[in-house]
Design a protein around this motif. Structure first.
Motif, PDB file in Angstrom:
ATOM      1  N   PHE A  69      -8.930   3.703   6.615  1.00 35.12           N
ATOM      2  CA  PHE A  69     -10.350   3.613   6.277  1.00 35.12           C
ATOM      3  C   PHE A  69     -10.937   5.006   6.483  1.00 35.12           C
ATOM      4  O   PHE A  69     -11.593   5.299   7.469  1.00 35.12           O
ATOM      5  CB  PHE A  69     -11.043   2.574   7.152  1.00 35.12           C
ATOM      6  CG  PHE A  69     -12.506   2.373   6.824  1.00 35.12           C
ATOM      7  CD1 PHE A  69     -12.924   2.183   5.515  1.00 35.12           C
ATOM      8  CD2 PHE A  69     -13.459   2.366   7.822  1.00 35.12           C
ATOM      9  CE1 PHE A  69     -14.266   2.006   5.204  1.00 35.12           C
ATOM     10  CE2 PHE A  69     -14.805   2.179   7.534  1.00 35.12           C
ATOM     11  CZ  PHE A  69     -15.203   2.000   6.221  1.00 35.12           C
ATOM     12  N   ASN A 122      -8.926   2.603  12.170  1.00 41.42           N
ATOM     13  CA  ASN A 122      -7.872   2.511  11.160  1.00 41.42           C
ATOM     14  C   ASN A 122      -7.903   3.775  10.301  1.00 41.42           C
ATOM     15  O   ASN A 122      -8.889   4.047   9.621  1.00 41.42           O
ATOM     16  CB  ASN A 122      -8.083   1.266  10.296  1.00 41.42           C
ATOM     17  CG  ASN A 122      -6.899   0.964   9.390  1.00 41.42           C
ATOM     18  OD1 ASN A 122      -6.300   1.863   8.820  1.00 41.42           O
ATOM     19  ND2 ASN A 122      -6.569  -0.316   9.258  1.00 41.42           N
ATOM     20  N   TYR A 162     -10.509  -8.646   5.374  1.00 39.24           N
ATOM     21  CA  TYR A 162      -9.395  -7.983   6.045  1.00 39.24           C
ATOM     22  C   TYR A 162      -8.803  -8.848   7.156  1.00 39.24           C
ATOM     23  O   TYR A 162      -7.617  -8.770   7.442  1.00 39.24           O
ATOM     24  CB  TYR A 162      -9.883  -6.659   6.634  1.00 39.24           C
ATOM     25  CG  TYR A 162      -8.802  -5.838   7.303  1.00 39.24           C
ATOM     26  CD1 TYR A 162      -7.917  -5.077   6.542  1.00 39.24           C
ATOM     27  CD2 TYR A 162      -8.673  -5.819   8.694  1.00 39.24           C
ATOM     28  CE1 TYR A 162      -6.930  -4.322   7.143  1.00 39.24           C
ATOM     29  CE2 TYR A 162      -7.690  -5.062   9.305  1.00 39.24           C
ATOM     30  CZ  TYR A 162      -6.816  -4.316   8.526  1.00 39.24           C
ATOM     31  OH  TYR A 162      -5.838  -3.566   9.131  1.00 39.24           O
ATOM     32  N   LEU A 204     -11.951  -2.521  11.098  1.00 37.11           N
ATOM     33  CA  LEU A 204     -11.375  -1.289  10.565  1.00 37.11           C
ATOM     34  C   LEU A 204     -11.647  -0.079  11.450  1.00 37.11           C
ATOM     35  O   LEU A 204     -11.238   1.032  11.117  1.00 37.11           O
ATOM     36  CB  LEU A 204     -11.923  -1.031   9.158  1.00 37.11           C
ATOM     37  CG  LEU A 204     -11.590  -2.108   8.122  1.00 37.11           C
ATOM     38  CD1 LEU A 204     -12.249  -1.792   6.793  1.00 37.11           C
ATOM     39  CD2 LEU A 204     -10.084  -2.239   7.940  1.00 37.11           C
ATOM     40  N   SER A 218      -5.941   2.396  -2.561  1.00 37.19           N
ATOM     41  CA  SER A 218      -5.989   2.048  -1.139  1.00 37.19           C
ATOM     42  C   SER A 218      -7.372   2.331  -0.552  1.00 37.19           C
ATOM     43  O   SER A 218      -7.931   1.514   0.193  1.00 37.19           O
ATOM     44  CB  SER A 218      -4.927   2.833  -0.368  1.00 37.19           C
ATOM     45  OG  SER A 218      -4.996   2.556   1.019  1.00 37.19           O
ATOM     46  N   GLU A 219      -7.946   3.481  -0.887  1.00 38.10           N
ATOM     47  CA  GLU A 219      -9.267   3.835  -0.359  1.00 38.10           C
ATOM     48  C   GLU A 219     -10.336   2.864  -0.856  1.00 38.10           C
ATOM     49  O   GLU A 219     -11.238   2.481  -0.104  1.00 38.10           O
ATOM     50  CB  GLU A 219      -9.614   5.270  -0.749  1.00 38.10           C
ATOM     51  CG  GLU A 219      -8.793   6.296   0.015  1.00 38.10           C
ATOM     52  CD  GLU A 219      -8.915   7.700  -0.539  1.00 38.10           C
ATOM     53  OE1 GLU A 219      -8.904   8.650   0.262  1.00 38.10           O
ATOM     54  OE2 GLU A 219      -9.007   7.851  -1.781  1.00 38.10           O
ATOM     55  N   TRP A 264     -12.923  -3.965   1.994  1.00 36.39           N
ATOM     56  CA  TRP A 264     -12.785  -4.738   3.230  1.00 36.39           C
ATOM     57  C   TRP A 264     -13.886  -4.413   4.234  1.00 36.39           C
ATOM     58  O   TRP A 264     -14.284  -5.264   5.030  1.00 36.39           O
ATOM     59  CB  TRP A 264     -11.415  -4.470   3.852  1.00 36.39           C
ATOM     60  CG  TRP A 264     -10.302  -5.252   3.212  1.00 36.39           C
ATOM     61  CD1 TRP A 264     -10.388  -6.491   2.646  1.00 36.39           C
ATOM     62  CD2 TRP A 264      -8.938  -4.845   3.063  1.00 36.39           C
ATOM     63  NE1 TRP A 264      -9.159  -6.883   2.157  1.00 36.39           N
ATOM     64  CE2 TRP A 264      -8.256  -5.902   2.397  1.00 36.39           C
ATOM     65  CE3 TRP A 264      -8.226  -3.704   3.428  1.00 36.39           C
ATOM     66  CZ2 TRP A 264      -6.892  -5.838   2.100  1.00 36.39           C
ATOM     67  CZ3 TRP A 264      -6.872  -3.644   3.132  1.00 36.39           C
ATOM     68  CH2 TRP A 264      -6.214  -4.702   2.474  1.00 36.39           C
ATOM     69  N   SER A 265     -14.377  -3.181   4.207  1.00 37.69           N
ATOM     70  CA  SER A 265     -15.391  -2.784   5.188  1.00 37.69           C
ATOM     71  C   SER A 265     -16.740  -3.449   4.943  1.00 37.69           C
ATOM     72  O   SER A 265     -17.594  -3.465   5.838  1.00 37.69           O
ATOM     73  CB  SER A 265     -15.563  -1.263   5.181  1.00 37.69           C
ATOM     74  OG  SER A 265     -16.294  -0.828   4.041  1.00 37.69           O
ATOM     75  N   TYR A 271      -9.876  -0.492   1.031  1.00 30.78           N
ATOM     76  CA  TYR A 271     -10.399  -0.446   2.399  1.00 30.78           C
ATOM     77  C   TYR A 271     -11.924  -0.376   2.411  1.00 30.78           C
ATOM     78  O   TYR A 271     -12.575  -0.932   3.307  1.00 30.78           O
ATOM     79  CB  TYR A 271      -9.779   0.715   3.177  1.00 30.78           C
ATOM     80  CG  TYR A 271      -8.456   0.333   3.804  1.00 30.78           C
ATOM     81  CD1 TYR A 271      -8.394  -0.178   5.099  1.00 30.78           C
ATOM     82  CD2 TYR A 271      -7.274   0.431   3.081  1.00 30.78           C
ATOM     83  CE1 TYR A 271      -7.187  -0.564   5.661  1.00 30.78           C
ATOM     84  CE2 TYR A 271      -6.056   0.046   3.632  1.00 30.78           C
ATOM     85  CZ  TYR A 271      -6.021  -0.452   4.926  1.00 30.78           C
ATOM     86  OH  TYR A 271      -4.821  -0.848   5.473  1.00 30.78           O
ATOM     87  N   ASP A 324       0.840  -1.191   0.000  1.00 30.62           N
ATOM     88  CA  ASP A 324       0.000   0.000   0.000  1.00 30.62           C
ATOM     89  C   ASP A 324       0.881   1.249   0.000  1.00 30.62           C
ATOM     90  O   ASP A 324       1.645   1.468   0.942  1.00 30.62           O
ATOM     91  CB  ASP A 324      -0.893  -0.005   1.245  1.00 30.62           C
ATOM     92  CG  ASP A 324      -1.950   1.089   1.219  1.00 30.62           C
ATOM     93  OD1 ASP A 324      -1.825   2.018   0.397  1.00 30.62           O
ATOM     94  OD2 ASP A 324      -2.896   1.006   2.018  1.00 30.62           O
TER      95      ASP A 324
END
Length: 212
Positions: free
Chosen positions: A134, A131, A65, A128, A113-114, A120-121, A117, A34
């Protein structure tokens, strides 16, 4: 190198709208560090995919995640189409597909990256909390994807036919992650919807960011 040998259970689906399934093996080549920091890797994850038709290299997006895998690790997977039902998990997988389409062509001002994340959420929101990666944009992406995933017109259009889920045989918290990728041969009509969907999602995200 850690290798898991998992017996594959044959699943027979009865009903009018069955999900397409194929049994294969994934071997992780590597993920992508990342650029925004953190100790985890993000899309693209490079895999060697071994099927009855041969071996190929595919780039996939991670959906979980809170699970871990290592380079060189192999496991048995079932290829599944995106569900079109009305359950919460069906909706969540469709949101995963929408976010995967976003990461292939990120909107202006949005990082991979955004989007990762946000992805993953969908399944692991509790992991998260707190984090910093996130961030606000990732939250908007996830919220919008979940909203669009319930769009019945989008579901009926065949848009989700262009995506494939890679579900591990050991699909538990101690097993490998689930991944998503592009179907081997998406239909031409789906490709057109894919492009128009990206444009619509990008515009919606920009409007949300401007208002905020």
């Amino acid at each position: 190198m850690k290798i898991k040998f998992v017996s594959l259970v044959s699943i027979v689906c009865l009903g009018v709208a069955s999900i397409v399934m194929k049994a294969d093996t994934l071997t992780l080549n590597n993920g992508t560090n990342d650029p925004l920091g953190g100790s985890v890797q993000i899309y693209p994850y490079s895999f060697q995919l071994n099927t009855s038709a041969g071996t190929s290299t595919v780039n996939l997006m991670c959906l979980n995640y809170n699970r871990e895998i290592t380079s060189g690790e192999s496991w048995s997977v079932t290829e599944e189409s995106i569900p079109t039902g009305n359950t919460v998990i069906d909706r969540d997988y469709r949101a995963d597909a929408i976010l995967y389409s976003e990461i292939l062509h990120p909107p202006a001002g949005v990082s991979a990256s955004e989007i990762q994340y946000a992805e993953w959420s969908i399944f692991d929101p509790a992991n998260l909390v707190g984090n910093s990666l996130f961030d606000f944009t990732a939250r908007i992406l996830a919220t919008d994807a979940l909203f669009e995933a319930s769009n019945q017109q989008l579901i009926n259009s065949g848009y989700f036919n262009q995506f494939t889920l890679y579900i591990p045989s050991n699909d538990t918290s101690s097993g490998p992650q689930e991944f998503i990728g592009t179907a081997t041969t998406p239909e031409p009509s789906s490709l057109m919807l894919f492009g128009s969907g990206l444009i619509g999602m990008a515009g919606m995200l920009r409007r949300r960011l401007v208002r905020s």
